[in-house]
Design a protein around this motif. Structure first.
Motif, PDB file in Angstrom:
ATOM      1  N   ASP A 421       0.833  -1.079   0.039  1.00  0.00           N
ATOM      2  CA  ASP A 421       0.043  -0.160   0.233  1.00  0.00           C
ATOM      3  C   ASP A 421       0.758   1.267  -0.064  1.00  0.00           C
ATOM      4  O   ASP A 421       1.897   1.293   0.787  1.00  0.00           O
ATOM      5  CB  ASP A 421      -0.945  -0.158   1.160  1.00  0.00           C
ATOM      6  CG  ASP A 421      -1.927  -1.104   1.087  1.00  0.00           C
ATOM      7  OD1 ASP A 421      -2.039  -1.613   0.272  1.00  0.00           O
ATOM      8  OD2 ASP A 421      -2.637  -1.232   2.105  1.00  0.00           O
ATOM      9  N   GLN A 422       0.669   2.090  -1.090  1.00  0.00           N
ATOM     10  CA  GLN A 422       1.320   3.379  -0.992  1.00  0.00           C
ATOM     11  C   GLN A 422       0.335   4.523  -0.446  1.00  0.00           C
ATOM     12  O   GLN A 422      -0.827   4.338  -0.733  1.00  0.00           O
ATOM     13  CB  GLN A 422       1.897   3.804  -2.500  1.00  0.00           C
ATOM     14  CG  GLN A 422       2.656   2.892  -3.129  1.00  0.00           C
ATOM     15  CD  GLN A 422       3.757   2.395  -2.251  1.00  0.00           C
ATOM     16  OE1 GLN A 422       4.355   3.392  -1.874  1.00  0.00           O
ATOM     17  NE2 GLN A 422       4.218   1.043  -2.216  1.00  0.00           N
ATOM     18  N   HIS A 423       0.992   5.505   0.166  1.00  0.00           N
ATOM     19  CA  HIS A 423       0.053   6.513   0.715  1.00  0.00           C
ATOM     20  C   HIS A 423      -0.029   7.784  -0.124  1.00  0.00           C
ATOM     21  O   HIS A 423       0.609   8.485  -0.344  1.00  0.00           O
ATOM     22  CB  HIS A 423       0.440   6.955   2.165  1.00  0.00           C
ATOM     23  CG  HIS A 423       0.152   5.974   3.221  1.00  0.00           C
ATOM     24  ND1 HIS A 423      -0.615   5.424   3.997  1.00  0.00           N
ATOM     25  CD2 HIS A 423       1.220   4.802   3.595  1.00  0.00           C
ATOM     26  CE1 HIS A 423      -0.301   4.699   4.742  1.00  0.00           C
ATOM     27  NE2 HIS A 423       0.617   3.924   4.068  1.00  0.00           N
ATOM     28  N   TRP A 424      -1.344   7.515  -1.010  1.00  0.00           N
ATOM     29  CA  TRP A 424      -1.475   8.772  -1.865  1.00  0.00           C
ATOM     30  C   TRP A 424      -2.285   9.746  -1.439  1.00  0.00           C
ATOM     31  O   TRP A 424      -3.309   9.573  -0.622  1.00  0.00           O
ATOM     32  CB  TRP A 424      -2.189   8.173  -3.184  1.00  0.00           C
ATOM     33  CG  TRP A 424      -1.861   6.850  -3.873  1.00  0.00           C
ATOM     34  CD1 TRP A 424      -1.950   5.790  -3.385  1.00  0.00           C
ATOM     35  CD2 TRP A 424      -0.562   6.613  -4.825  1.00  0.00           C
ATOM     36  NE1 TRP A 424      -1.237   4.629  -4.016  1.00  0.00           N
ATOM     37  CE2 TRP A 424      -0.453   5.130  -4.950  1.00  0.00           C
ATOM     38  CE3 TRP A 424      -0.105   7.482  -5.554  1.00  0.00           C
ATOM     39  CZ2 TRP A 424       0.431   4.760  -5.770  1.00  0.00           C
ATOM     40  CZ3 TRP A 424       0.924   7.010  -6.388  1.00  0.00           C
ATOM     41  CH2 TRP A 424       1.078   5.738  -6.487  1.00  0.00           C
ATOM     42  N   SER A 425      -2.012  10.996  -1.927  1.00  0.00           N
ATOM     43  CA  SER A 425      -2.998  12.032  -1.583  1.00  0.00           C
ATOM     44  C   SER A 425      -3.253  12.774  -2.595  1.00  0.00           C
ATOM     45  O   SER A 425      -2.330  13.201  -3.643  1.00  0.00           O
ATOM     46  CB  SER A 425      -2.250  13.105  -0.687  1.00  0.00           C
ATOM     47  OG  SER A 425      -1.313  13.636  -0.963  1.00  0.00           O
ATOM     48  N   GLY A 426      -4.368  13.638  -2.821  1.00  0.00           N
ATOM     49  CA  GLY A 426      -4.747  14.263  -3.786  1.00  0.00           C
ATOM     50  C   GLY A 426      -6.416  14.733  -3.788  1.00  0.00           C
ATOM     51  O   GLY A 426      -6.944  14.713  -2.710  1.00  0.00           O
TER      52      GLY A 426
END
Length: 517
Positions: A421-426
């Protein structure tokens, strides 16, 4: 005085169509049935996960998602791909690819065990036999085609003509049709062979306990009688061998050192090539009449087997060991860190590319698809569209000024590799749909996503309404607290739970809500 005996000319070599050409003592219904059952279970899982992989692309949604427009009824099962659980595609495609690689030794062993059947003459003895032979040819050709194209795709070696997707899709349906026919025709006999139990392994070299030997002999003799293929006794077998040699025009020459067949190959003393050749201490041991594995009308048991060099247990251990080794050097591509370094046979094994939060796997770099810094710099704009011609253009600064949300999601690709799991933001896709003029009370539309990428099969993708509605579906601007790198899709990329990696479009240029192109 000289020896005036007439020397016979050497016999012509046997052809694969002659059953005596195949001399391995390991071949037989039991070994073939055991390998077949393993493949039956494994291939069923491969087919189901392959169908799920195809459904994950939502091919019935829009043309950019569909690489098999002529599938017709073959798409009967398609459904709206869900976004929960978010790791669904990572699991199904990881199992599909990893299991396919692990089954390679089993497949090769199974093909070896039945190779005499490919040369059986006449080609067809009856309508049922003709159907079986045709299904066998389609089965062997189909399974080799599917495994070879799948492995080449995993290795990113596109040596086959045309696109992988239609080739693998249509090839899978041809193969599974032959597979089903073959299972229907052969499964009863395979189960019978397994019910008889493992044959006494005459290559083991050990005498074993007398009681167990006698029970094995009685069991196989009874099975042979039921199948009408009881092995002849020692005297009868010797007479049959002499008759066979006379018919082929070459008498066997026997010496004190051993026995030679018509091709001049030494078989060793008679006790060696008969079942139960020698005991552990090297003392010849008489074989039990009828103790050899019954053929069950399969044509797999060698009529005149060579001296054994490997036990069935050893053969199965070699096949299992090969599968375990392939698992060990492949499965790590589904994980980050140390496990990935063990994936020696996978293109996405080894150390992670990049640095910092962007140090995770990449399928295609910006340079590889022609995306440049100039296109993604300060002049980049995202175009929002809705039916009716309404458009908006947003800079990256505009997007960063909107409410930012975070989602922990993996990247999973059709080649079988994935990240943690990568922690994406947007910005949420549903917020952008509202900005484009859609009222959430009326339901969210799907969206067509276009990339700056100039070429490639998936530079465009369509997402369903359920994918737009999911609060974890983002137009991501950052990952792990850092700006996206250019190779990971800067200035903006789509990230959707449970979607194939190619639908997490990088270098997004346009979002057309409610459109399919």
């Amino acid at each position: 005085m000289g020896d005036h005996r007439t020397l016979r000319p050497p016999p012509s070599p046997r052809l694969p169509t002659d059953p005596r050409f195949w001399r391995s003592p390991l071949r037989g219904p039991w070994l073939t049935a055991l390998l077949g059952v393993v493949l039956l279970l494994g291939i069923t899982v491969l087919f189901v996960t392959g169908l799920l992989s195809y459904a994950a692309y939502n091919p019935d949604l829009a043309a950019p998602n569909d690489r098999t427009p002529d599938r017709g009824l073959l798409g009967f099962y398609l459904f709206a791909w869900p976004t929960d659980p978010y790791w669904l595609y990572r699991l199904t495609q990881g199992v599909h690819v990893t299991l396919g690689v692990v089954l390679v030794p089993v497949l090769l062993a199974k093909l070896w065990s039945v190779v005499p059947k490919l040369f059986t003459l006449p080609p067809a003895r009856s309508a049922a036999h003709a159907l079986e032979r045709i299904s066998l040819l389609l089965l062997v050709g189909g399974v080799l085609f599917e495994f070879v194209t799948g492995l080449l795709n995993v290795q990113l070696d596109y040596l086959f003509p045309g696109s992988f997707y239609p080739l693998h899709f249509y090839g899978a349906w041809v193969f599974i049709s032959a597979f089903v026919v073959h299972v229907v025709l052969r499964l009863p006999k395979a189960l019978q062979a397994l019910r008889n139990g493992a044959p006494r392994d005459f290559a083991s070299g050990g005498a074993g306990r007398a009681g167990r030997e006698e029970r094995a002999a009685r069991r196989y003799e009874a099975a042979a009688e039921r199948a009408g293929t009881k092995e002849p006794g020692p005297g009868e077998a010797e007479a049959e061998e002499r008759a066979a040699a006379d018919e082929s025009g070459g008498a066997e020459e026997r010496t004190a050192a051993g026995e030679y067949d018509e091709g001049g190959e030494q078989d060793g003393p008679e006790e060696y090539h008969r079942p139960g050749g020698r005991a552990a201490g090297g003392t010849p041991e008489r074989a039990h009449p009828g103790a050899r594995e019954p053929d069950l009308d399969t044509g797999l048991v060698a009529p005149r087997p060579a001296a054994p060099t490997l036990t069935r247990r050893g053969a199965l251990a070699a096949v299992g060991g090969g599968s375990v080794l392939l698992l060990a050097v492949t499965v790590g591509q589904n994980f980050d860190g140390l496990p990935r370094r063990t994936a020696l046979l996978a293109p996405h094994g080894g150390p992670e590319p990049g640095t910092g939060a962007n140090a995770f796997q990449i399928n295609k770099t910006a340079a590889a698809v022609g995306v440049t810094d100039a296109e993604t710099g300060a002049g980049w704009r995202l175009t929002l569209e809705r039916p009716g011609g309404r458009t908006q253009r947003l800079s990256r600064a505009d997007l960063l000024a909107m409410p930012q949300h975070t989602a922990a999601l993996p990247i999973a690709c059709v080649e079988g590799w994935s990240t943690s799991d990568q922690h994406w933001s947007g910005v949420r896709l549903r917020d952008l749909a509202e900005l484009a003029g859609f009222d959430p009370r009326d339901g969210m539309p799907g969206v067509f996503v276009a990339s700056l990428q100039r070429s490639g099969a998936f530079r465009h993708a369509a997402l369903r309404d359920n994918q737009v509605r999911d609060p974890r579906s983002l137009l991501a601007l950052r990952v792990g607290g850092e700006d996206l790198s250019l190779d990971h899709g800067y200035p903006a990329r789509v990230i959707v739970p449970a979607a194939p990696g190619v639908h997490n479009t990088k270098w997004v240029q346009r979002l057309a809500f409610g459109a399919d192109r």
